[in-house]
Scaffold this active site. Structure first.
Site, PDB file in Angstrom:
ATOM      1  N   CYS A  64      34.509  29.883  35.543  1.00 52.68           N
ATOM      2  CA  CYS A  64      33.366  30.056  36.435  1.00 52.68           C
ATOM      3  C   CYS A  64      33.153  31.506  36.864  1.00 52.68           C
ATOM      4  O   CYS A  64      32.141  31.825  37.476  1.00 52.68           O
ATOM      5  CB  CYS A  64      33.521  29.173  37.671  1.00 52.68           C
ATOM      6  SG  CYS A  64      34.920  29.628  38.694  1.00 52.68           S
ATOM      7  N   CYS A 133      38.455  26.026  43.100  1.00 54.75           N
ATOM      8  CA  CYS A 133      38.401  27.073  44.134  1.00 54.75           C
ATOM      9  C   CYS A 133      39.630  26.993  45.037  1.00 54.75           C
ATOM     10  O   CYS A 133      40.222  28.018  45.381  1.00 54.75           O
ATOM     11  CB  CYS A 133      37.139  26.934  44.971  1.00 54.75           C
ATOM     12  SG  CYS A 133      35.625  27.142  44.015  1.00 54.75           S
TER      13      CYS A 133
END
Length: 184
Positions: A64, A133
């Site tokens: 990402c 994350c």
């Protein structure tokens, strides 16, 4: 910031000119805790990376493009006294970094090492698609602790970078010392 951007997008999509009330769910695509940490991130900044009491963790997610730098300052008792971060990434990555800084400040290195990404994800209510994350934040604190410990080991066991050759003449008794500095 995130909330206002979503509201503007919805308002711009409204072609009739009537007022549109943005439902809290739409405005929140992220949980309120994520929005809070994104709009007002805690402990943003840097510490001097070469300081012996500072450990730096730099991690990234190639899939990402998120990159997270987390730094810890450790006091003489092994307690994290200060934490800073800089993150390039989505709202969840920034929120995970910000939350982690609040979570580890005041903890021992051993306790900070025990923090799992699942705790971060649960606290911030991250959806499954954003779990990476929280994994970055876990990896960042572990990397910072590893860097700090490596520095401490190097300080207590400095590498020999050169040597001194000492010889004494049997005939004259004269002592000669020759320095051989490191070639690095």
């Amino acid at each position: 910031m995130l909330r206002s951007a979503l509201a503007k997008t919805v308002l711009n999509a409204n072609t009739r000119g009537t007022r549109v009330v943005v439902p809290q769910v739409l405005a929140r695509g992220y949980h309120e805790k994520v929005i809070s940490h994104y709009e007002k991130p805690r402990n943003v900044g840097s510490l001097p990376k070469n300081a012996p009491d500072v450990g730096t963790g730099l991690v990234g997610a190639p899939a990402c493009g998120d990159v997270m730098k987390l730094q810890i300052r450790v006091d003489e008792n092994g307690i994290i006294s200060d934490v800073k971060f800089k993150t390039f990434g989505c709202g969840s990555a920034i929120a995970s970094s910000s939350y982690m800084t609040e979570r580890v400040k005041g903890l021992s290195l051993e306790d900070a090492e025990k923090i799992k990404n699942t705790e971060i994800a649960k606290e911030l209510c991250l959806p499954p698609v954003k779990l990476h994350c929280s994994m970055l934040a876990e990896d960042a604190i572990r990397s910072a602790i590893r860097d700090y410990r490596k520095k401490r080991t190097n300080l207590s066991n400095p590498k020999q970078t050169g040597f001194i050759d000492v010889s004494q003449s049997a005939a004259t008794g004269e002592t000669v010392a020759t320095a051989h500095p490191s070639s690095v």
